[in-house]
Design a protein around this motif. Structure first.
Motif, PDB file in Angstrom:
ATOM      1  N   VAL A  96      30.253  46.422  39.971  1.00 49.32           N
ATOM      2  CA  VAL A  96      30.142  45.436  40.535  1.00 49.32           C
ATOM      3  C   VAL A  96      31.095  45.476  42.465  1.00 49.32           C
ATOM      4  N   LYS A 113      33.574  42.134  42.650  1.00 53.60           N
ATOM      5  CA  LYS A 113      32.258  41.752  43.518  1.00 53.60           C
ATOM      6  C   LYS A 113      32.199  41.739  44.755  1.00 53.60           C
ATOM      7  N   GLU A 150      36.116  41.435  36.034  1.00 58.48           N
ATOM      8  CA  GLU A 150      35.740  42.284  36.475  1.00 58.48           C
ATOM      9  C   GLU A 150      34.734  42.131  37.746  1.00 58.48           C
ATOM     10  N   ASN A 151      34.636  40.150  37.677  1.00 55.82           N
ATOM     11  CA  ASN A 151      33.768  40.138  38.956  1.00 55.82           C
ATOM     12  C   ASN A 151      34.544  39.517  39.636  1.00 55.82           C
TER      13      ASN A 151
END
Length: 103
Positions: free
Chosen positions: A47, A13, A9-10
């Motif tokens: 994010v 971001k 997921e990051n």
């Protein structure tokens, strides 16, 4: 090659994403997304600055999936692999397309 489930997921971001449904989130023409994949979409959306789903398939199905997972829907009269698919896309920051076909 990494699958959608393997993406972190990051990595997204602050990015603006367009995610292809068929071949990426679901099998071609499938009416549903695996719950684990759907949860990944939600985590990425938490994010990212923007997440939109797109498909060359039925718009109503893609729109319903986007609504179900709390993300947007990229509406276009064009089909992948045409770059014109992105004409109506307005995103912020780094733009990422995740899918099985080039735009």
């Amino acid at each position: 090659m990494r699958t959608f489930k393997n993406l972190g997921e990051n990595e997204f971001k602050g990015a603006s994403l367009v995610i292809d449904v068929d071949g990426t989130l679901a099998h071609d023409g499938s009416l549903s997304i695996d719950p684990e994949v759907g949860e990944k979409v939600r985590r990425i959306a938490s994010v990212a600055s923007k997440v939109l789903l797109f498909s060359n398939g039925k718009r109503d199905r893609t729109r319903a999936l986007a609504r179900e997972y709390g993300v947007g829907f990229l509406d276009s009269d064009y089909r992948k692999p045409s770059r014109r698919v992105m004409e109506n896309f307005t995103g912020e920051g780094h733009v990422v397309v995740v899918g099985d076909k080039m735009l």
